[in-house]
Design an enzyme around this catalytic site. Structure first.
Site, short mmCIF file in Angstrom:
data_model
loop_
_atom_site.label_atom_id
_atom_site.label_comp_id
_atom_site.label_asym_id
_atom_site.label_seq_id
_atom_site.Cartn_x
_atom_site.Cartn_y
_atom_site.Cartn_z
N HIS A 165 20.08 3.30 -20.53
CA HIS A 165 20.13 1.85 -20.76
C HIS A 165 18.80 1.25 -20.32
O HIS A 165 18.56 1.02 -19.13
CB HIS A 165 21.29 1.24 -19.96
CG HIS A 165 21.66 -0.15 -20.39
ND1 HIS A 165 20.84 -0.94 -21.18
CD2 HIS A 165 22.76 -0.91 -20.15
CE1 HIS A 165 21.43 -2.11 -21.39
NE2 HIS A 165 22.60 -2.11 -20.77
N TYR A 170 18.57 -4.96 -17.23
CA TYR A 170 18.94 -4.05 -16.16
C TYR A 170 17.66 -3.38 -15.65
O TYR A 170 16.56 -3.66 -16.15
CB TYR A 170 20.00 -3.05 -16.66
CG TYR A 170 21.32 -3.78 -16.91
CD1 TYR A 170 22.15 -4.10 -15.84
CD2 TYR A 170 21.67 -4.21 -18.17
CE1 TYR A 170 23.34 -4.80 -16.05
CE2 TYR A 170 22.86 -4.92 -18.39
CZ TYR A 170 23.68 -5.22 -17.32
OH TYR A 170 24.83 -5.93 -17.51
C1 LIG Z 1 32.31 -6.98 -23.40
C2 LIG Z 1 30.92 -6.45 -23.62
C3 LIG Z 1 30.43 -5.44 -22.82
C4 LIG Z 1 29.14 -4.92 -23.04
N1 LIG Z 1 28.70 -3.88 -22.27
C5 LIG Z 1 27.50 -3.31 -22.54
C6 LIG Z 1 27.08 -2.15 -21.82
O1 LIG Z 1 27.78 -1.63 -20.95
N2 LIG Z 1 25.87 -1.63 -22.14
C7 LIG Z 1 25.07 -2.17 -23.13
O2 LIG Z 1 23.99 -1.64 -23.38
N3 LIG Z 1 25.45 -3.25 -23.82
C8 LIG Z 1 26.65 -3.81 -23.56
N4 LIG Z 1 27.07 -4.88 -24.31
C9 LIG Z 1 26.21 -5.36 -25.41
C10 LIG Z 1 26.57 -4.69 -26.74
O3 LIG Z 1 26.38 -3.29 -26.72
C11 LIG Z 1 25.75 -5.26 -27.92
O4 LIG Z 1 24.38 -4.99 -27.64
C12 LIG Z 1 25.95 -6.76 -28.12
O5 LIG Z 1 27.31 -7.13 -27.90
C13 LIG Z 1 25.57 -7.21 -29.54
O6 LIG Z 1 26.29 -6.47 -30.51
P1 LIG Z 1 27.56 -7.09 -31.31
O7 LIG Z 1 27.10 -8.35 -31.97
O8 LIG Z 1 27.95 -6.02 -32.28
O9 LIG Z 1 28.62 -7.36 -30.30
C14 LIG Z 1 28.34 -5.43 -24.10
C15 LIG Z 1 28.85 -6.46 -24.90
C16 LIG Z 1 30.11 -6.96 -24.68
C17 LIG Z 1 30.64 -8.05 -25.58
#
Ligand SMILES: Cc1cc2nc3c(=O)[nH]c(=O)nc-3n(C[C@H](O)[C@H](O)[C@H](O)COP(=O)(O)O)c2cc1C
Ligand code: SF4
Length: 368
Positions: A165, A170
């Site tokens: 990551h 982070y």
């Molecule tokens: C509930 C939640 C938890 C997430 N946890 C992580 C995570 O643990 N690591 C990470 O790299 N991104 C995390 N993200 C970000 C997502 O991987 C992604 O980059 C972001 O939601 C945009 O994509 P989307 O529009 O398809 O949701 C999280 C997003 C959400 C909504």
């Protein structure tokens, strides 16, 4: 093309759709997956997505982990994590462990804890300022080794690959960001120095795992901060350094807790009217790496089957990832495979985001 057999970032799979890392908040007090979490991953794998990237797994031994976060910081974690990989493999899915050193946004039940960071710059988390202390040179070496050890444990637990990551503010991402990294040693200053922490982690992970164990990276294309953020130009300059690194695939994201309004990693695309918000950046980076073996993909605001197919057909991008849509519809890939072309039902409201038992609000309402 979306559902053809293919190889992405060293992994054989049945789809170019990837479940991007999504923190679950479903670990028990020991940091092991609960039965609820095993079931959630089983549903995802049965739903037909090819590759699942786990929510971030704590790898560092010198900072607290998030509330209800799974961990990979000791050998005791290998057997519990093997249950997770077994559940996914049972349905023919592939699973990548996303490992993280947090260095930011630690929300504990009692409020934000003290974080470690490159230079001790405090950070706003919600309405509170999060205290932070600068890492010593020796601690940086410990953290690099921690990532190597965590990756080796993940390989033993049966994961199909590792994702580092390196995005969203982070710790690794903070090292890349001039605003947060004001160090005067070899880990701060020039872009090469700010990238040193990341590059040493990639090398250490490669040395700690099998030569062919897939090594992925999630990276910000830019931080989108008022000032002092990683810029897209910086990110473009990172590409030759990454091309010379052992990384197999890069998932392009962007933004952090300090981004300008509506410029973070998780955007309300119904309000911004900007779906696929990192696609132009990812496309540029994929072009820059097209003569290398590195596969480049993108995450952020993909909801429409035809737009995803067009993206894959018209650009050198090797995969498209989604996060929130899978919380609402874990079986979305199979719906699309079986002829539906309805866009994802997720409305991108982000009300699933939090620290405890992450779930789509529509499911929570159905359960109540
Ligand atoms: C509930 C939640 C938890 C997430 N946890 C992580 C995570 O643990 N690591 C990470 O790299 N991104 C995390 N993200 C970000 C997502 O991987 C992604 O980059 C972001 O939601 C945009 O994509 P989307 O529009 O398809 O949701 C999280 C997003 C959400 C909504
Ligand atoms: S809570 Fe909102 S953003 Fe999260 S999965 Fe449900 S509809 Fe999508």
């Amino acid at each position: 093309m979306l559902f053809d057999k293919c190889r992405i970032g060293g992994i054989e799979t049945t789809s170019r759709l990837v479940r991007s890392a999504t923190f679950e908040g479903l670990a028990d007090d020991c940091g092991y997956p609960t039965s609820e979490m095993l079931l959630a991953y089983e549903h995802l794998a049965a739903g037909g997505v090819g590759i699942i990237i786990t929510g971030m797994i704590a790898a560092g031994t010198i900072e607290p982990r998030q509330h209800r976060q799974i961990r990979c910081d000791g050998d005791d974690c290998i057997a519990p994590l093997a249950q997770l990989t077994d559940r996914v493999h049972k349905h023919g899915g592939k699973i990548i462990a996303q490992i993280v050193e947090i260095g930011g946004a630690i929300m504990l039940p009692e409020g934000p804890g003290t974080i470690i960071s490159p230079s001790g710059i405090p950070e706003k988390v919600g309405k509170e300022m999060q205290a932070s202390r600068a890492l010593t040179h020796d601690e940086i070496q410990i953290l690099i080794q921690d990532m190597g050890k965590a990756a080796a444990r993940a390989e033993k637990a049966g994961f199909d690959g590792i994702q580092i990551h390196g995005a969203h503010g982070y710790l690794i991402s903070k090292f890349l960001t001039p605003f947060f990294n004001q160090r005067r040693d070899e880990y701060g200053g020039s872009l090469e120095n700010r990238a040193r922490f990341l590059l040493e982690i990639l090398t250490t992970v490669r040395q700690s795992t099998g030569a062919d164990f897939p090594l992925w990276l999630k990276l910000n294309c830019a931080d989108f901060m008022q000032e002092g953020g990683l810029t897209f130009e910086d990110c473009q300059q990172l590409m030759p350094l990454l091309a010379a690194s052992p990384v197999n695939a890069i998932e392009v994201s962007g933004g952090n807790m300090a981004s300008l309004p509506r410029k973070g990693p998780i955007r309300a695309i119904r309000r911004t009217k900007e779906p696929m918000y990192f696609k132009p950046y990812a496309e540029h980076l994929a072009v820059a790496l097209k003569d290398t073996p590195i596969d480049v993909g993108v995450v952020g605001g993909f909801r429409d089957l035809h737009q995803i197919e067009d993206t894959l057909a018209a650009t050198p991008l090797a995969f498209v990832s989604m996060s929130r849509p899978f919380l609402r519809q874990p079986d979305l890939p199979n719906l699309w495979r079986n002829g539906s072309d309805e866009p994802a039902a997720c409305i991108s409201c982000s009300r699933c985001y939090g620290t405890d038992a992450i779930a789509c609000i529509f499911h929570k309402t159905e359960k109540e």
